[in-house]
Enzyme design. Structure first.
Site, PDB file in Angstrom:
ATOM      1  N   HIS A 194     -50.627  26.490 -76.339  1.00 54.26           N
ATOM      2  CA  HIS A 194     -49.915  27.746 -75.810  1.00 54.26           C
ATOM      3  C   HIS A 194     -49.152  28.090 -77.129  1.00 54.26           C
ATOM      4  O   HIS A 194     -48.949  27.540 -78.223  1.00 54.26           O
ATOM      5  CB  HIS A 194     -48.823  26.911 -74.957  1.00 54.26           C
ATOM      6  CG  HIS A 194     -49.495  26.389 -73.803  1.00 54.26           C
ATOM      7  ND1 HIS A 194     -49.260  25.060 -73.434  1.00 54.26           N
ATOM      8  CD2 HIS A 194     -50.396  26.850 -72.738  1.00 54.26           C
ATOM      9  CE1 HIS A 194     -49.714  24.788 -72.346  1.00 54.26           C
ATOM     10  NE2 HIS A 194     -50.335  25.902 -71.628  1.00 54.26           N
ATOM     11  N   ASP A 205     -46.382  26.054 -78.126  1.00 51.63           N
ATOM     12  CA  ASP A 205     -46.733  24.836 -78.977  1.00 51.63           C
ATOM     13  C   ASP A 205     -46.638  25.106 -80.237  1.00 51.63           C
ATOM     14  O   ASP A 205     -46.519  24.043 -81.280  1.00 51.63           O
ATOM     15  CB  ASP A 205     -48.096  24.192 -78.400  1.00 51.63           C
ATOM     16  CG  ASP A 205     -48.316  23.929 -76.908  1.00 51.63           C
ATOM     17  OD1 ASP A 205     -47.113  23.207 -76.467  1.00 51.63           O
ATOM     18  OD2 ASP A 205     -49.327  24.102 -76.456  1.00 51.63           O
ATOM     19  N   GLU A 254     -58.338  31.927 -66.646  1.00 56.74           N
ATOM     20  CA  GLU A 254     -58.343  30.849 -66.046  1.00 56.74           C
ATOM     21  C   GLU A 254     -57.931  30.810 -64.691  1.00 56.74           C
ATOM     22  O   GLU A 254     -56.655  30.929 -64.538  1.00 56.74           O
ATOM     23  CB  GLU A 254     -57.632  29.659 -66.849  1.00 56.74           C
ATOM     24  CG  GLU A 254     -57.773  28.365 -66.268  1.00 56.74           C
ATOM     25  CD  GLU A 254     -57.072  27.198 -66.971  1.00 56.74           C
ATOM     26  OE1 GLU A 254     -56.430  27.698 -68.173  1.00 56.74           O
ATOM     27  OE2 GLU A 254     -56.932  25.954 -66.491  1.00 56.74           O
ATOM     28  N   HIS A 264     -58.830  23.257 -60.465  1.00 54.14           N
ATOM     29  CA  HIS A 264     -58.584  24.723 -59.945  1.00 54.14           C
ATOM     30  C   HIS A 264     -59.750  24.964 -58.769  1.00 54.14           C
ATOM     31  O   HIS A 264     -59.410  25.732 -57.731  1.00 54.14           O
ATOM     32  CB  HIS A 264     -58.627  25.664 -60.655  1.00 54.14           C
ATOM     33  CG  HIS A 264     -57.368  25.346 -61.947  1.00 54.14           C
ATOM     34  ND1 HIS A 264     -56.921  26.243 -62.966  1.00 54.14           N
ATOM     35  CD2 HIS A 264     -56.355  24.321 -62.125  1.00 54.14           C
ATOM     36  CE1 HIS A 264     -56.089  25.749 -63.590  1.00 54.14           C
ATOM     37  NE2 HIS A 264     -55.627  24.476 -62.987  1.00 54.14           N
ATOM     38  N   ASP A 318     -51.928  19.921 -58.468  1.00 53.89           N
ATOM     39  CA  ASP A 318     -52.992  19.952 -59.456  1.00 53.89           C
ATOM     40  C   ASP A 318     -52.758  18.487 -60.190  1.00 53.89           C
ATOM     41  O   ASP A 318     -51.608  18.384 -60.833  1.00 53.89           O
ATOM     42  CB  ASP A 318     -52.595  21.060 -60.198  1.00 53.89           C
ATOM     43  CG  ASP A 318     -53.607  21.166 -61.279  1.00 53.89           C
ATOM     44  OD1 ASP A 318     -53.831  22.150 -62.231  1.00 53.89           O
ATOM     45  OD2 ASP A 318     -54.602  20.228 -61.406  1.00 53.89           O
ATOM     46  N   ASP A 371     -55.031  16.827 -62.264  1.00 53.34           N
ATOM     47  CA  ASP A 371     -55.455  16.742 -63.538  1.00 53.34           C
ATOM     48  C   ASP A 371     -55.861  15.300 -63.935  1.00 53.34           C
ATOM     49  O   ASP A 371     -55.619  14.778 -65.043  1.00 53.34           O
ATOM     50  CB  ASP A 371     -54.510  17.173 -64.759  1.00 53.34           C
ATOM     51  CG  ASP A 371     -54.176  18.634 -64.673  1.00 53.34           C
ATOM     52  OD1 ASP A 371     -53.020  19.178 -65.048  1.00 53.34           O
ATOM     53  OD2 ASP A 371     -54.929  19.391 -64.044  1.00 53.34           O
ATOM     54  N   ASP A 430     -58.392  18.863 -69.230  1.00 55.31           N
ATOM     55  CA  ASP A 430     -57.000  19.182 -69.173  1.00 55.31           C
ATOM     56  C   ASP A 430     -56.599  18.010 -68.328  1.00 55.31           C
ATOM     57  O   ASP A 430     -56.790  17.823 -66.968  1.00 55.31           O
ATOM     58  CB  ASP A 430     -56.922  20.333 -68.591  1.00 55.31           C
ATOM     59  CG  ASP A 430     -55.481  20.793 -68.392  1.00 55.31           C
ATOM     60  OD1 ASP A 430     -55.198  21.833 -67.630  1.00 55.31           O
ATOM     61  OD2 ASP A 430     -54.764  20.357 -69.312  1.00 55.31           O
TER      62      ASP A 430
HETATM   63  C1  XLS Z   1     -52.828  24.387 -66.349  1.00 59.65           C
HETATM   64  C2  XLS Z   1     -53.705  25.400 -67.365  1.00 59.65           C
HETATM   65  C3  XLS Z   1     -52.950  25.641 -68.454  1.00 59.65           C
HETATM   66  C4  XLS Z   1     -53.877  26.684 -69.476  1.00 59.65           C
HETATM   67  C5  XLS Z   1     -53.053  26.907 -70.637  1.00 59.65           C
HETATM   68  O1  XLS Z   1     -53.567  24.135 -65.404  1.00 59.65           O
HETATM   69  O2  XLS Z   1     -55.087  24.777 -67.516  1.00 59.65           O
HETATM   70  O3  XLS Z   1     -52.960  24.449 -69.392  1.00 59.65           O
HETATM   71  O4  XLS Z   1     -55.213  26.099 -69.621  1.00 59.65           O
HETATM   72  O5  XLS Z   1     -51.936  27.713 -70.472  1.00 59.65           O
HETATM   73 MG    MG Z   2     -56.123  23.909 -67.500  1.00 58.63          MG
END
Ligand code: XLS
Ligand code: MG
Length: 349
Positions: free
Chosen positions: A52, A55, A177, A216, A251, A253, A286
């Site tokens: 990001h 970051d 995304e 997602h 979500d 992950d 992710d």
């Molecule tokens: C959240 C997204 C985020 C993007 C980067 O799920 O994956 O992490 O990949 O902003």
């Molecule tokens: Mg992501």
């Protein structure tokens, strides 16, 4: 040092090594700096870093252009010294107070101006880090209640925002995304179909692609491998975030393949069929460690996800495709299913 990536390069974002806070409990593990996290990448078998903008440059909005450039150069030096490359830079527009009701689609025109300025800064940061890829996750580009925004106008604003990025730097590419919800009740651009259709309306569709996250797609009620196939067919799959998701909830992950191994197998199979390994693109993950993990093992989810991916590559490459073709020719899909399951479970021939 992790072993051969079988022709693939792997990436994750520093937020994947995290202190374990969740909406119902505080951090349980010590946090470390981004630079500390970068020192762990190569040993885990990862060469690429998802970043990001903040970051790279903390408190970005309060920094001058020269401070931003200098801090980005310092990060570039760290990446170079660790033998890492930046996969992409994503403007993180959803944490700043300005972005509370969206950024590009905010009702407040001053917020929209802020969002475009932040995005151009992200492009400058990307150039310093040596990547031409900007990822746009439209986290808050949506609504809690539909009547709070003009949806038609919102989609025009998204096209204008992407155009602003593409016009600002002729070399930059944008990967959208998609995600159908969370943090918003409904998010605009929920699937890769919406993402590429939006890209087709921009000033340079050849520079707009997609990044698909397993979870997602599942949250949209879709099969992740079919989403990837749609993008691969158009040569617009410019990144993936492999993980997993246990049903329609927040979500999660989860580690790749940890819930639905068959769906993970089909994601790897479509990436293989699409020649993804022959591109310069990364297998991004992710993933979040379970909150119960102790600090010294709060990287195991990354190791597991990469290992499961590589084991599935081996499964795809060793599948008896001739037998598969016979079952297809005979339209005996029950037998075909057993052929796949026997293979995945290593059943004796
Ligand atoms: C959240 C997204 C985020 C993007 C980067 O799920 O994956 O992490 O990949 O902003
Ligand atoms: Mg992501």
């Amino acid at each position: 040092m992790a072993t051969d990536g079988m022709g693939y390069r792997f990436s994750f974002g520093p937020w994947n090594i995290h202190e374990g806070a969740d909406p119902f409990g505080p951090a349980v593990r010590g946090d470390t700096t981004v630079v500390d996290k970068l020192t762990q990448y190569k040993a885990l078998g990862f060469d690429g870093v998802q970043l990001h903008d903040d970051d790279v440059v903390p408190e970005l909005d309060s920094r001058s252009s020269s401070q931003i450039a200098n801090t980005a150069k310092e990060m570039r030096d760290v990446l170079d010294s660790e033998g890492l490359v930046a996969e992409f830079v994503a403007p993180r527009l959803w944490e700043a107070p300005e972005g509370i009701d969206g950024a590009f689609t905010a009702n407040d025109p001053q917020v929209r101006t802020w969002a475009l300025s932040r995005s151009r800064q992200a492009v400058d940061i990307a150039e310093i880090l040596g990547t031409d890829l900007i990822v746009l996750w439209f986290a808050r580009e949506g609504t809690y209640i539909r009547e709070s925004k003009q949806a038609i106008e919102a989609h025009h604003l998204l096209v204008q925002a992407i155009n602003a990025i593409l016009e600002y730097n002729p070399s930059i590419r944008v990967a959208i995304e998609p995600k159908p919800n969370e943090p918003m009740d409904h998010t605009y651009i929920p699937t890769i179909g919406h993402a590429l259709a939006l890209g087709s309306r921009t000033c340079d569709p050849s520079r707009v692609g997609g990044l698909i996250e397993t979870a997602h797609a599942i949250l949209a009620g879709l099969d992740p491998s079919d989403e990837m196939a749609f993008a691969l067919a158009a040569d617009r799959l410019w990144g993936v975030h492999l993980n997993d998701q246990n049903g329609l909830k927040f979500d999660q992950d989860k580690s790749f393949g940890s819930v639905n191994l068959r769906a993970a197998f089909n994601q790897v199979r479509v990436l293989e069929q699409g020649g993804y390994a022959q591109t310069d693109r990364f297998i991004g993950v992710d993933v979040k460690a379970m909150r119960t993990q102790r600090t010294d093992t709060a990287i195991q989810h990354l190791v597991n996800s990469r290992r499961i991916f590589l084991m599935l590559v081996e499964k795809v490459r060793s599948l008896d495709e001739d037998a598969l073709k016979q079952h297809v020719a005979q339209r005996d899909y029950e037998q075909l299913e057993m052929h796949i399951l026997d293979h995945l479970m290593g059943s004796p021939a």
